[in-house]
Design an enzyme around this catalytic site. Structure first.
Site, PDB file in Angstrom:
ATOM      1  N   HIS A  99     -15.127   8.581 -69.008  1.00 53.31           N
ATOM      2  CA  HIS A  99     -15.064   7.369 -68.398  1.00 53.31           C
ATOM      3  C   HIS A  99     -13.653   7.270 -67.867  1.00 53.31           C
ATOM      4  O   HIS A  99     -13.281   6.040 -67.222  1.00 53.31           O
ATOM      5  CB  HIS A  99     -14.855   6.501 -69.779  1.00 53.31           C
ATOM      6  CG  HIS A  99     -15.349   4.947 -69.589  1.00 53.31           C
ATOM      7  ND1 HIS A  99     -15.492   4.179 -70.804  1.00 53.31           N
ATOM      8  CD2 HIS A  99     -15.690   4.279 -68.395  1.00 53.31           C
ATOM      9  CE1 HIS A  99     -16.293   2.988 -70.221  1.00 53.31           C
ATOM     10  NE2 HIS A  99     -16.202   3.108 -68.907  1.00 53.31           N
ATOM     11  N   ASP A 122     -17.290  -0.378 -74.896  1.00 52.14           N
ATOM     12  CA  ASP A 122     -16.828   0.808 -75.416  1.00 52.14           C
ATOM     13  C   ASP A 122     -16.326   0.971 -76.995  1.00 52.14           C
ATOM     14  O   ASP A 122     -16.067   0.119 -77.212  1.00 52.14           O
ATOM     15  CB  ASP A 122     -15.618   1.193 -74.553  1.00 52.14           C
ATOM     16  CG  ASP A 122     -15.372   2.828 -74.397  1.00 52.14           C
ATOM     17  OD1 ASP A 122     -15.371   3.542 -75.375  1.00 52.14           O
ATOM     18  OD2 ASP A 122     -15.021   3.309 -73.325  1.00 52.14           O
ATOM     19  N   HIS A 124     -14.016   2.699 -77.766  1.00 54.80           N
ATOM     20  CA  HIS A 124     -12.565   2.944 -77.482  1.00 54.80           C
ATOM     21  C   HIS A 124     -11.989   1.792 -76.757  1.00 54.80           C
ATOM     22  O   HIS A 124     -12.699   1.190 -76.062  1.00 54.80           O
ATOM     23  CB  HIS A 124     -12.262   4.439 -77.063  1.00 54.80           C
ATOM     24  CG  HIS A 124     -12.953   5.478 -77.690  1.00 54.80           C
ATOM     25  ND1 HIS A 124     -14.320   5.762 -77.458  1.00 54.80           N
ATOM     26  CD2 HIS A 124     -12.505   6.386 -78.986  1.00 54.80           C
ATOM     27  CE1 HIS A 124     -14.871   6.898 -78.413  1.00 54.80           C
ATOM     28  NE2 HIS A 124     -13.562   6.934 -79.199  1.00 54.80           N
ATOM     29  N   ASP A 126      -9.621   2.310 -74.246  1.00 53.88           N
ATOM     30  CA  ASP A 126      -9.539   2.976 -72.970  1.00 53.88           C
ATOM     31  C   ASP A 126      -8.344   2.278 -72.197  1.00 53.88           C
ATOM     32  O   ASP A 126      -8.181   2.089 -70.980  1.00 53.88           O
ATOM     33  CB  ASP A 126     -10.561   2.798 -72.059  1.00 53.88           C
ATOM     34  CG  ASP A 126     -11.712   3.736 -72.637  1.00 53.88           C
ATOM     35  OD1 ASP A 126     -11.518   4.708 -73.474  1.00 53.88           O
ATOM     36  OD2 ASP A 126     -12.798   3.760 -71.972  1.00 53.88           O
ATOM     37  N   HIS A 139      -9.540   9.825 -69.620  1.00 56.20           N
ATOM     38  CA  HIS A 139     -10.794   8.833 -69.868  1.00 56.20           C
ATOM     39  C   HIS A 139     -10.379   7.723 -71.139  1.00 56.20           C
ATOM     40  O   HIS A 139     -10.877   6.883 -71.134  1.00 56.20           O
ATOM     41  CB  HIS A 139     -11.992   9.640 -70.368  1.00 56.20           C
ATOM     42  CG  HIS A 139     -12.022  10.065 -71.779  1.00 56.20           C
ATOM     43  ND1 HIS A 139     -13.230  10.406 -72.410  1.00 56.20           N
ATOM     44  CD2 HIS A 139     -10.931  10.504 -72.615  1.00 56.20           C
ATOM     45  CE1 HIS A 139     -12.801  11.055 -73.663  1.00 56.20           C
ATOM     46  NE2 HIS A 139     -11.584  11.025 -73.840  1.00 56.20           N
ATOM     47  N   ASP A 226     -20.196   2.488 -71.864  1.00 54.57           N
ATOM     48  CA  ASP A 226     -19.976   3.962 -72.345  1.00 54.57           C
ATOM     49  C   ASP A 226     -20.891   4.109 -73.528  1.00 54.57           C
ATOM     50  O   ASP A 226     -20.970   3.087 -74.331  1.00 54.57           O
ATOM     51  CB  ASP A 226     -18.575   4.014 -72.976  1.00 54.57           C
ATOM     52  CG  ASP A 226     -18.285   5.460 -73.230  1.00 54.57           C
ATOM     53  OD1 ASP A 226     -19.203   6.254 -73.925  1.00 54.57           O
ATOM     54  OD2 ASP A 226     -16.947   5.915 -73.278  1.00 54.57           O
ATOM     55  N   ASP A 228     -20.860   5.835 -76.155  1.00 51.66           N
ATOM     56  CA  ASP A 228     -20.259   5.785 -77.380  1.00 51.66           C
ATOM     57  C   ASP A 228     -20.236   4.302 -78.117  1.00 51.66           C
ATOM     58  O   ASP A 228     -19.669   4.241 -79.191  1.00 51.66           O
ATOM     59  CB  ASP A 228     -19.233   6.516 -77.613  1.00 51.66           C
ATOM     60  CG  ASP A 228     -17.905   5.930 -76.881  1.00 51.66           C
ATOM     61  OD1 ASP A 228     -17.713   4.831 -76.859  1.00 51.66           O
ATOM     62  OD2 ASP A 228     -16.742   6.794 -76.490  1.00 51.66           O
ATOM     63  N   GLU A 271     -20.374   8.809 -70.086  1.00 56.97           N
ATOM     64  CA  GLU A 271     -20.121   9.773 -71.240  1.00 56.97           C
ATOM     65  C   GLU A 271     -21.334  10.246 -71.924  1.00 56.97           C
ATOM     66  O   GLU A 271     -21.267  10.631 -73.280  1.00 56.97           O
ATOM     67  CB  GLU A 271     -19.258   8.963 -72.232  1.00 56.97           C
ATOM     68  CG  GLU A 271     -17.909   8.501 -71.891  1.00 56.97           C
ATOM     69  CD  GLU A 271     -16.892   9.956 -71.956  1.00 56.97           C
ATOM     70  OE1 GLU A 271     -17.122  10.879 -72.211  1.00 56.97           O
ATOM     71  OE2 GLU A 271     -15.617   9.513 -71.501  1.00 56.97           O
TER      72      GLU A 271
END
Length: 307
Positions: A99, A122, A124, A126, A139, A226, A228, A271
């Site tokens: 990412h 996402d 996360h 980021d 990332h 993403d 994830d 990802e």
């Protein structure tokens, strides 16, 4: 409108092998043929070249940023490809790759479209920086750098300017957030809908809020998705899987709604890690999401022409 397919075989931002194999994996799964079957002309722009790097040199250019020069180089090349695509009136589909490529995609999109909005989906945040990141993996930093927070080399990548206004950012599905990210979110002018908030409101309300938020606020939206963000139970083939995420249907609904809105100009799918996938489970989800999203985009364009 053509679909410009751009591969980014980058794993240095994640410091983990596997995501660099994603563009090749998508092509071997006939992604171009699939997109053509929807009715789009496809231009395969090839893969962005990623400089080779030795693991022992990961901190060569900065003590807290791994592979800094290599990540900047790849993202600068990506930014130019995105800029050229959007300037020609084409849709940019970026297949990665970790990412950190969001640095380049937002930089290029925001050069072509000055008042850009960004939807970042996402697990996360980021939005770490070289000062807050517990890993030094870039990332985990691209969104913050894109709205002007972080190391100047990342903030000023491609062009010396802030790439997206902080208030033009809408983040969905966050649930694995570092302390520094939570502090930044609490002070942020952007919109952050964590998984707790998604579950509280329901996905339909989240999407309604998102589209209403951007209406009359931005000229177009870049979407960075993403894998994830999807619950690790369904999508194991990512570098940093996290449980309690979006369902596959939720993810599809968000992206299909954006495609139908007429505001989406470019899309990252990031990802995918084929080395961690199980029976191509995550790959098949990603392809299904791409197919459904572009079907809605095609329908939206057809409706515009017939209106």
């Amino acid at each position: 409108m053509k679909i410009n397919l751009i591969g980014v075989p980058l794993n240095l931002g994640a410091d983990k092998l596997g995501s660099n194999l994603a563009p090749k994996t998508y092509r071997e799964a006939n992604i171009i043929k699939i997109i053509k079957s929807i009715g789009f002309e496809v231009k395969d722009c090839g893969d962005v070249e990623v400089l080779k790097a030795n693991e022992e040199d990961k901190y060569k250019h900065h003590p807290n940023l791994k592979y800094l020069n290599e990540v900047i180089d790849a993202n600068t090349k990506l930014a130019e490809k995105i800029y050229q695509s959007l300037s020609n009136g084409d849709f940019a589909l970026v297949l990665g790759g970790d990412h950190s490529l969001g640095l380049g995609s937002i930089a290029g999109a925001s050069r072509a479209i000055k008042n850009i909005g960004v939807v970042w989906i996402d697990a996360h945040g980021d939005i770490n920086t070289h000062l807050t990141s517990p890993t030094g993996n870039i990332h985990g930093m691209p969104l913050a750098a894109s709205f002007g927070v972080g190391h100047e080399a990342l903030v000023n990548l491609y062009e010396e300017r802030i790439k997206v206004k902080e208030e033009n950012v809408f983040h969905i599905a966050g649930r694995d957030l570092d302390k520094g990210e939570i502090e930044l979110i609490n002070k942020s002018k952007g919109q952050f809908y964590t998984m707790d908030k998604v579950k509280e409101l329901g996905i339909e309300k989240v999407v309604e809020d998102m589209l209403n938020y951007f209406k009359d606020r931005v000229d177009a939206i870049h979407v960075s998705f993403d894998l994830d963000s999807i619950d690790s139970l369904f999508a194991p083939g990512t570098g940093t899987p996290v449980e309690n995420g979006l369902s596959v249907d939720d993810a599809k609904f968000i992206l299909e709604s954006l495609a139908s809105s007429g505001m989406m100009c470019s899309l990252d799918i990031v990802e995918l890690n084929p080395l961690l996938d199980k029976d191509n489970k995550t790959l098949n989800i990603a392809i299904d999401i791409i197919k459904n999203t572009l079907n809605k985009l095609k329908l939206s364009l057809s409706n515009e022409l017939s209106a």
